[in-house]
Design an enzyme around this catalytic site. Structure first.
Site, PDB file in Angstrom:
ATOM      1  N   CYS A  23       0.868  -1.171   0.000  1.00  7.73           N
ATOM      2  CA  CYS A  23       0.000   0.000   0.000  1.00  7.73           C
ATOM      3  C   CYS A  23       0.907   1.223   0.000  1.00  7.73           C
ATOM      4  O   CYS A  23       2.002   1.187  -0.559  1.00  7.73           O
ATOM      5  CB  CYS A  23      -0.962  -0.021   1.188  1.00  7.73           C
ATOM      6  N   ILE A  24       0.514   2.309   0.627  1.00 10.06           N
ATOM      7  CA  ILE A  24       1.298   3.542   0.556  1.00 10.06           C
ATOM      8  C   ILE A  24       2.649   3.397   1.252  1.00 10.06           C
ATOM      9  O   ILE A  24       3.668   3.878   0.768  1.00 10.06           O
ATOM     10  CB  ILE A  24       0.511   4.715   1.162  1.00 10.06           C
TER      11      ILE A  24
END
EC number: 2.7.1.191
Length: 531
Positions: free
Chosen positions: A472-473
């Site tokens: 993810c981020i």
């Protein structure tokens, strides 16, 4: 990597994966919001009166163009979710899943249109009829406005169909339609039937969402605090995106008529007001759940915590952690990405993270009480300038630096007291904070990501231990065969900020802003043939 048998995902993994898929459309929406914010503010009468140099045709055409393309995110948000969810959740053949998402969303609305037409409700241009039946034009189709929730349902159904039928084998006479080609076909049929049920069941969904919205808003000034605190508490588990999406894009975040259209969701209302030429100022009831609430903690509090951690480190270790803390502060203040700082104290002092969550929620309430109206998604300095300063004093942007300064002092005092009083092992507190070998340091310096990815792979148990890898981020998200082979200590020595064990087969390794590069390098290493 050799072909693996698909593991059955748990409910926890499902919701984590679902929440992660929201980030693709939300990231685009955030950028679209910035484009829309700059374009609409610099073409407004107030700004042109203040800065007449901007009142010329080439610049105004540029600002109008920015507003126009920035409105894309607002206009096509549901279809973006319907495509992004199967794209993000599918473990293979992602392109097919995304294509099926578009097919499913379109057919879903066509079937609803068919039902309303056979009932004699459509076609119609009567605003009273359209409003009474919650009908909007979706992709040029008159249909019930199911919004983001409808798109999420479509995306989940398409993902499940993709997982079930992407490898189906049909009889030889029909083999052309088998395998991945069958996914959009079965999607067409299933979503075509599901769309017929929407007029019958959607009022019940709407009642539930509206009830949640009334519950949140009945809390008054504490509603934003509850939202902000719970959002932070869900972050370590990767589930915050679901709560955020409900408030930003459904009736739970409010409903308002903007430019003659009824729009729902805090962020949707804000962006509708941005793109509406007759709207002046932003709704306080919408912005109280948006960027402004994060700004005390993001622009003031967490930088104060970082300074406290620096001052509490051993003098001989401060130069080693300076870069880590500065990069974390930059990611937080400029990019609105807080995990590189939060995970420095989350695992060693969970009670500090709880205090941080409460203070973040309190920031939402303070901004609401002060009447600040700054929207968008990230709570960073860009949002502050574009949606606060550029839109004039009516946003009360000048209150943000004041409150952020108070939060800076409060975080610094709390963190410094807690770290020294309870001897919390934040970065630099150990006598020897770095045990990374010379070989690992050399490997890290020679890699594009700046991390020793071969060492990380070994610490994860090797390529044969990894069943699936995603990110993810800021985090690697993995499924592994044997969790006992994962060496948390080595991962942290290789500059992982934290390691979260979700269950016996799934874990997350918090890397930071360079996680995508680390993941790409790991993918390359895993794909290499074993010697």
């Amino acid at each position: 990597m050799p072909t693996q048998t698909k593991q059955k995902i748990t409910l926890w993994e499902f919701f984590q994966s679902l929440g992660k898929t929201f980030m693709l459309p939300v990231a685009l929406l955030s950028f679209c919001g910035i484009m829309l914010g700059i374009g609409s503010s610099l073409s407004s009468r107030d700004v042109l009166t203040l800065l007449p140099v901007l009142d010329n045709t080439p610049l105004q055409l540029l600002f109008t163009w920015m507003s126009k393309i920035g409105s894309f995110g607002f206009s096509f948000l549901p279809v973006m979710f319907a495509v992004a969810i199967p794209l993000g959740m599918a473990r293979d053949n992602k392109g097919v899943a995304a294509f099926a998402g578009f097919v499913g969303f379109t057919v879903f609305n066509l079937a609803t249109n068919f039902y309303l037409t056979t009932k004699g409700i459509l076609p119609s241009v009567d605003p009273l009829v359209l409003k009474a039946n919650n009908i909007q034009t979706v992709l040029g189709i008159q249909s019930i406005d199911t919004g983001i929730l409808g798109a999420i349902i479509v995306g989940i159904v398409v993902f499940l169909l993709h997982e079930r039928f992407s490898t189906i084998r049909l009889p030889d006479a029909l083999s052309f339609f088998g395998g991945t080609r069958f996914v959009p076909i079965i999607t067409l049929l299933v979503l075509g039937l599901l769309g017929l049920l929407v007029p019958l069941i959607w009022p019940w969904f709407a009642m539930g969402i509206n009830g949640l919205g009334r519950l949140i808003h009945s809390a008054g000034a504490f509603g934003p605090m509850i939202f902000g605190t719970v959002e932070r508490l869900l972050l370590p588990f990767g589930l915050q995106h679901i709560l955020v999406a409900i408030i930003r894009f459904t009736e739970a975040g409010g409903t308002m008529d903007v430019c003659g259209h009824s729009v729902s969701g805090a962020l949707t209302i804000f962006q509708a007001q941005l793109s509406c030429p007759t709207t002046h100022g932003f709704s306080e009831s919408a912005t109280q759940f948006l960027s402004q609430g994060k700004m005390p903690a993001f622009l003031g509090g967490l930088p104060g915590a970082a300074l406290a951690m620096y001052h509490c480190a051993r003098p001989e270790n401060r130069h080693k952690i300076k870069g880590l803390l500065i990069s974390g502060v930059v990611a937080c203040v400029v990019g609105g990405t807080t995990e590189p700082l939060e995970f420095l104290f989350l695992f060693v002092a969970p009670f500090l993270y709880l205090i941080h969550a409460i203070l973040t929620g309190l920031g939402f309430t303070i901004m609401s009480v002060l009447g600040v109206t700054i929207g968008n998604t990230d709570g960073n300095i860009i949002d502050f300038v574009v949606f606060g300063v550029l839109h004039g004093l009516q946003t009360k942007w000048y209150m943000v630096p004041v409150v952020a300064a108070v939060w800076f002092v409060a975080y610094y005092a709390i963190f410094r007291f807690a770290i020294t009083r309870f001897n919390i092992k934040t970065p630099g507190r150990d006598i020897d904070n770095s045990t990374t070998s010379e070989k690992s340091a050399k490997a890290a310096s020679s890699s594009k990501s700046g991390y020793d990815t071969p060492g990380i792979l070994v610490a994860l148990g090797g390529a044969d231990n990894i069943v699936s890898l995603d990110n993810c981020i800021t985090r690697l998200r993995l499924s592994v065969k044997d969790m006992k082979l994962v060496d948390d200590a080595t991962l942290k020595n290789l500059r992982a900020i934290g390691v979260v064990h979700v269950n016996e087969h799934n874990l997350q390794v918090v890397i930071g802003p360079q996680v995508q590069s680390v993941k790409d390098e790991l993918d390359y290493l895993i794909a290499q043939p074993s010697v």
